[in-house]
Design a protein around this motif. Structure first.
Motif, PDB file in Angstrom:
ATOM      1  N   LEU A 264       0.841  -1.192   0.000  1.00  0.00           N
ATOM      2  CA  LEU A 264       0.000   0.000   0.000  1.00  0.00           C
ATOM      3  C   LEU A 264       0.877   1.243   0.000  1.00  0.00           C
ATOM      4  O   LEU A 264       1.864   1.304   0.744  1.00  0.00           O
ATOM      5  CB  LEU A 264      -0.914   0.018   1.237  1.00  0.00           C
ATOM      6  N   ARG A 265       0.501   2.224  -0.807  1.00  0.00           N
ATOM      7  CA  ARG A 265       1.245   3.493  -0.864  1.00  0.00           C
ATOM      8  C   ARG A 265       0.251   4.650  -0.787  1.00  0.00           C
ATOM      9  O   ARG A 265      -0.732   4.694  -1.531  1.00  0.00           O
ATOM     10  CB  ARG A 265       2.080   3.576  -2.141  1.00  0.00           C
ATOM     11  N   VAL A 266       0.551   5.576   0.124  1.00  0.00           N
ATOM     12  CA  VAL A 266      -0.333   6.720   0.345  1.00  0.00           C
ATOM     13  C   VAL A 266       0.436   8.005   0.056  1.00  0.00           C
ATOM     14  O   VAL A 266       1.556   8.197   0.554  1.00  0.00           O
ATOM     15  CB  VAL A 266      -0.866   6.736   1.787  1.00  0.00           C
ATOM     16  N   ASN A 267      -0.189   8.888  -0.739  1.00  0.00           N
ATOM     17  CA  ASN A 267       0.417  10.177  -1.075  1.00  0.00           C
ATOM     18  C   ASN A 267      -0.449  11.287  -0.492  1.00  0.00           C
ATOM     19  O   ASN A 267      -1.610  11.445  -0.871  1.00  0.00           O
ATOM     20  CB  ASN A 267       0.524  10.328  -2.594  1.00  0.00           C
ATOM     21  N   ASP A 268       0.131  12.036   0.446  1.00  0.00           N
ATOM     22  CA  ASP A 268      -0.643  13.087   1.118  1.00  0.00           C
ATOM     23  C   ASP A 268      -0.996  14.227   0.165  1.00  0.00           C
ATOM     24  O   ASP A 268      -1.979  14.935   0.384  1.00  0.00           O
ATOM     25  CB  ASP A 268       0.153  13.615   2.313  1.00  0.00           C
ATOM     26  N   LYS A 269      -0.196  14.411  -0.870  1.00  0.00           N
ATOM     27  CA  LYS A 269      -0.461  15.514  -1.789  1.00  0.00           C
ATOM     28  C   LYS A 269      -1.705  15.243  -2.651  1.00  0.00           C
ATOM     29  O   LYS A 269      -2.461  16.158  -2.969  1.00  0.00           O
ATOM     30  CB  LYS A 269       0.751  15.750  -2.700  1.00  0.00           C
ATOM     31  N   THR A 270      -1.887  13.984  -2.997  1.00  0.00           N
ATOM     32  CA  THR A 270      -3.034  13.642  -3.836  1.00  0.00           C
ATOM     33  C   THR A 270      -4.204  13.095  -3.031  1.00  0.00           C
ATOM     34  O   THR A 270      -5.299  12.919  -3.572  1.00  0.00           O
ATOM     35  CB  THR A 270      -2.632  12.579  -4.879  1.00  0.00           C
ATOM     36  N   HIS A 271      -3.960  12.784  -1.757  1.00  0.00           N
ATOM     37  CA  HIS A 271      -4.986  12.183  -0.888  1.00  0.00           C
ATOM     38  C   HIS A 271      -5.505  10.866  -1.473  1.00  0.00           C
ATOM     39  O   HIS A 271      -6.715  10.588  -1.428  1.00  0.00           O
ATOM     40  CB  HIS A 271      -6.156  13.150  -0.659  1.00  0.00           C
ATOM     41  N   GLN A 272      -4.568  10.080  -2.012  1.00  0.00           N
ATOM     42  CA  GLN A 272      -4.926   8.816  -2.624  1.00  0.00           C
ATOM     43  C   GLN A 272      -4.023   7.693  -2.085  1.00  0.00           C
ATOM     44  O   GLN A 272      -2.847   7.908  -1.811  1.00  0.00           O
ATOM     45  CB  GLN A 272      -4.773   8.866  -4.153  1.00  0.00           C
ATOM     46  N   MET A 273      -4.603   6.498  -1.962  1.00  0.00           N
ATOM     47  CA  MET A 273      -3.843   5.288  -1.675  1.00  0.00           C
ATOM     48  C   MET A 273      -3.821   4.425  -2.931  1.00  0.00           C
ATOM     49  O   MET A 273      -4.858   4.233  -3.572  1.00  0.00           O
ATOM     50  CB  MET A 273      -4.486   4.483  -0.535  1.00  0.00           C
ATOM     51  N   THR A 274      -2.642   3.919  -3.260  1.00  0.00           N
ATOM     52  CA  THR A 274      -2.513   2.992  -4.381  1.00  0.00           C
ATOM     53  C   THR A 274      -2.262   1.597  -3.823  1.00  0.00           C
ATOM     54  O   THR A 274      -1.372   1.407  -2.986  1.00  0.00           O
ATOM     55  CB  THR A 274      -1.348   3.387  -5.306  1.00  0.00           C
ATOM     56  N   VAL A 275      -3.051   0.642  -4.266  1.00  0.00           N
ATOM     57  CA  VAL A 275      -2.870  -0.753  -3.872  1.00  0.00           C
ATOM     58  C   VAL A 275      -2.121  -1.459  -4.991  1.00  0.00           C
ATOM     59  O   VAL A 275      -2.549  -1.435  -6.152  1.00  0.00           O
ATOM     60  CB  VAL A 275      -4.221  -1.447  -3.626  1.00  0.00           C
ATOM     61  N   LEU A 276      -0.985  -2.063  -4.645  1.00  0.00           N
ATOM     62  CA  LEU A 276      -0.184  -2.773  -5.628  1.00  0.00           C
ATOM     63  C   LEU A 276      -0.215  -4.264  -5.335  1.00  0.00           C
ATOM     64  O   LEU A 276      -0.098  -4.679  -4.177  1.00  0.00           O
ATOM     65  CB  LEU A 276       1.269  -2.287  -5.621  1.00  0.00           C
ATOM     66  N   VAL A 287      -8.367   8.853   0.316  1.00  0.00           N
ATOM     67  CA  VAL A 287      -8.116   8.799   1.755  1.00  0.00           C
ATOM     68  C   VAL A 287      -8.157  10.200   2.346  1.00  0.00           C
ATOM     69  O   VAL A 287      -8.019  11.201   1.638  1.00  0.00           O
ATOM     70  CB  VAL A 287      -6.737   8.168   2.071  1.00  0.00           C
ATOM     71  N   SER A 288      -8.338  10.226   3.662  1.00  0.00           N
ATOM     72  CA  SER A 288      -8.168  11.458   4.423  1.00  0.00           C
ATOM     73  C   SER A 288      -7.204  11.137   5.546  1.00  0.00           C
ATOM     74  O   SER A 288      -7.425  10.195   6.317  1.00  0.00           O
ATOM     75  CB  SER A 288      -9.506  11.959   4.981  1.00  0.00           C
ATOM     76  N   LEU A 289      -6.116  11.900   5.640  1.00  0.00           N
ATOM     77  CA  LEU A 289      -5.087  11.657   6.650  1.00  0.00           C
ATOM     78  C   LEU A 289      -5.255  12.626   7.816  1.00  0.00           C
ATOM     79  O   LEU A 289      -6.285  13.276   7.971  1.00  0.00           O
ATOM     80  CB  LEU A 289      -3.697  11.782   6.021  1.00  0.00           C
ATOM     81  N   GLN A 351     -12.611  12.533   1.939  1.00  0.00           N
ATOM     82  CA  GLN A 351     -11.610  11.591   1.437  1.00  0.00           C
ATOM     83  C   GLN A 351     -11.284  11.882  -0.025  1.00  0.00           C
ATOM     84  O   GLN A 351     -12.167  12.061  -0.845  1.00  0.00           O
ATOM     85  CB  GLN A 351     -12.116  10.155   1.611  1.00  0.00           C
ATOM     86  N   GLY A 352      -9.978  11.967  -0.310  1.00  0.00           N
ATOM     87  CA  GLY A 352      -9.511  12.323  -1.641  1.00  0.00           C
ATOM     88  C   GLY A 352      -9.360  13.821  -1.836  1.00  0.00           C
ATOM     89  O   GLY A 352      -8.897  14.263  -2.899  1.00  0.00           O
ATOM     90  N   LYS A 353      -9.734  14.621  -0.793  1.00  0.00           N
ATOM     91  CA  LYS A 353      -9.720  16.084  -0.942  1.00  0.00           C
ATOM     92  C   LYS A 353      -8.903  16.793   0.143  1.00  0.00           C
ATOM     93  O   LYS A 353      -8.122  17.690  -0.155  1.00  0.00           O
ATOM     94  CB  LYS A 353     -11.150  16.620  -0.935  1.00  0.00           C
ATOM     95  N   CYS A 360      -5.064   8.955  11.546  1.00  0.00           N
ATOM     96  CA  CYS A 360      -5.308   7.685  10.870  1.00  0.00           C
ATOM     97  C   CYS A 360      -5.506   7.878   9.369  1.00  0.00           C
ATOM     98  O   CYS A 360      -5.632   8.994   8.869  1.00  0.00           O
ATOM     99  CB  CYS A 360      -6.545   7.012  11.455  1.00  0.00           C
ATOM    100  N   VAL A 361      -5.527   6.730   8.664  1.00  0.00           N
ATOM    101  CA  VAL A 361      -5.854   6.714   7.246  1.00  0.00           C
ATOM    102  C   VAL A 361      -7.338   6.384   7.146  1.00  0.00           C
ATOM    103  O   VAL A 361      -7.745   5.245   7.319  1.00  0.00           O
ATOM    104  CB  VAL A 361      -5.011   5.662   6.488  1.00  0.00           C
ATOM    105  N   ASN A 362      -8.163   7.423   6.910  1.00  0.00           N
ATOM    106  CA  ASN A 362      -9.612   7.249   6.780  1.00  0.00           C
ATOM    107  C   ASN A 362      -9.972   6.820   5.359  1.00  0.00           C
ATOM    108  O   ASN A 362      -9.506   7.431   4.385  1.00  0.00           O
ATOM    109  CB  ASN A 362     -10.335   8.558   7.077  1.00  0.00           C
ATOM    110  N   VAL A 363     -10.810   5.773   5.252  1.00  0.00           N
ATOM    111  CA  VAL A 363     -11.329   5.341   3.951  1.00  0.00           C
ATOM    112  C   VAL A 363     -12.808   5.030   4.120  1.00  0.00           C
ATOM    113  O   VAL A 363     -13.317   4.954   5.243  1.00  0.00           O
ATOM    114  CB  VAL A 363     -10.572   4.096   3.422  1.00  0.00           C
TER     115      VAL A 363
END
Length: 445
Positions: A264-276, A287-289, A351-353, A360-363
């Motif tokens: 799992l990779r989370v980018n705070d700038k894009t507010h997105q998690m990528t699942v690999l 996500v919302s951090l 989330q995403g904004k 936490c990592v809110n989803v």
């Protein structure tokens, strides 16, 4: 690593470069007159033969000595091994028998420093070690040592070693092997203890032990585990001296395997998690951090525990603004400080904004369920872009330290191993920190 199929008396071999023998016994046959000056006769080697022959080299004889345990030694630790030195030996065989003549299984330690019994010896028992070395001449040289082990120490002087993982656990690709001891191991004994924690993997993966604290060791592969890897750990601590008249309580083992490659990779700038999965992106999750006053940590963490339903309770927080009691679904702990991945239906609109959580990592509920069903304890999550750096030891943060720094935590100077030749008959081939046994601090929502 020794296995139940290890031969009782393994034959050890090594390459040896032959040393040229000096011709101390050679000379020129006596000649007189002009013949000695004109060179009309070739010199003749003593012992017969014409001038084109050299004497036969005598094959060197092998020799062997046992340095530990010493002959007739008493009160030998039950965790002892047979230490010996052999010279000019092409093959070496080690045999250990109890007082009844029964063979004790064992094999050389992987570092080659001694022959290790397959399990701790019995207390208050007599054993005889025999080491036989054979050289080029085919003649064996033998050394023997009979010794007696110590009496069993009282329970209060025995140190237990436990694994966080249970046998047959299936772990994420970022999981570290975690072992804890019942008391702090003095620094003087750490290398000897660490040496008795033998790890083998199939397929082979390079890795190293590091001391997370005086009571906790972690073994981490150099890179994330390969999916499907089989892991076998043999803790050979039974009867091993651990300082201050303390001894290891018993030997133990751990068998586990690595599940699918999910990261799992989370980018705070894009507010997105990528699942690999297997290195390829398979899903993107909004996500919302953590809010600006309670930012999430940037760094690489792994899932510590998973709870389908739980309650986050911070009613004892000294700041009234941070007090709440909330039912939580699909909670996955990342840090001891209270950072989780979890469902947060109350923040879906953010989330995403933007970041509104307590760290936490809110989803969403659906995405939380998806993650919960696809991750394992040990699944790695890497967060980038937040203003807060992950504190080493706040969770299992082994991956947040570069390999070159991580290996410095080993009590034994690290040397990259050579990849072993597969043996189909063997077992699968092989900063202050927080205390995971302590009550974790309250979670952040």
């Amino acid at each position: 690593m020794p296995t139940p199929d290890t031969p009782t008396t393994p034959k050890l071999t090594r390459r040896r470069a032959l040393t040229a023998l000096g011709l101390a016994g050679a000379g020129v046959a006596g000649v007189t007159g002009l013949a000695a000056c004109t060179g009309d006769k070739s010199p003749i080697w003593n012992g017969g033969g014409d001038g084109g022959e050299k004497p036969q080299e005598t094959p060197p004889k092998a020799s062997v000595t046992i340095s530990g345990p010493a002959a007739d030694a008493k009160n030998v630790p039950a965790g002892t091994e047979i230490v010996f030195a052999a010279t000019e030996a092409q093959t070496t065989e080690v045999s250990l028998k109890d007082a009844n003549g029964a063979e004790v299984k064992g094999a050389m330690h992987p570092d080659g420093a001694g022959w290790l019994p397959e399990k701790a010896l019995a207390y208050g028992a007599t054993y005889t070690a025999t080491v036989t070395a054979t050289g080029d001449d085919g003649k064996p040289a033998t050394a023997t040592a009979t010794f007696t082990t110590m009496a069993k120490p009282p329970a209060s002087k025995q140190v237990g070693v436990s694994s966080f993982l249970a046998d047959n656990a299936v772990i994420g690709v970022g999981m570290v092997l975690i072992f804890k001891t019942g008391r702090t191991i003095p620094k003087a004994q750490r290398a000897a203890f660490q040496r008795r924690l033998l790890v083998s993997t199939e397929p082979f993966q390079e890795g190293v032990w590091t001391w997370y604290s005086g009571t906790e060791l972690h073994w981490r592969p150099k890179v994330f585990w390969k999916a499907g890897t089989k892991v076998f750990v043999h803790v050979r601590a039974g009867g091993l001296p651990l300082g201050g008249d303390y001894y290891g309580r018993r030997d133990s083992t751990l068998v586990c395997s690595v599940g699918p490659d999910i990261q799992l990779r989370v980018n705070d700038k894009t507010h997105q998690m990528t699942v690999l999965k297997d290195g390829k992106a398979v899903k993107t999750i909004p996500v919302s951090l953590g809010r600006p006053t309670m930012p999430s940590s940037s760094g690489t963490m792994i899932v510590i525990e998973k709870k389908r339903k739980t309650v986050f309770d911070t009613m004892d927080d000294p700041n009234p603004a941070n007090r709440y009691r909330t039912n939580i679904d699909y909670a996955q702990r990342l840090t001891w400080g209270g950072e989780f991945i979890h469902a947060a239906p109350w923040s879906v609109q953010h989330q995403g904004k933007r970041n509104v959580s307590h760290g936490c990592v809110n989803v969403s509920m659906a995405n939380a369920a998806y993650l919960f069903n696809n991750t394992l304890v040990g699944t790695p999550l890497t967060t980038v872009g937040t203003p807060r750096k992950l504190d080493y030891g706040n969770g299992w943060t082994d991956w947040d330290k570069p390999w070159e720094e991580y290996v410095k935590g080993s009590a034994i100077p690290y040397e990259p191993p050579a990849e072993p030749t597969p043996d189909p008959s063997a077992e699968p081939s092989t900063a202050p920190s927080a205390d995971p046994s302590a009550s974790p601090s309250t979670p952040a929502a």
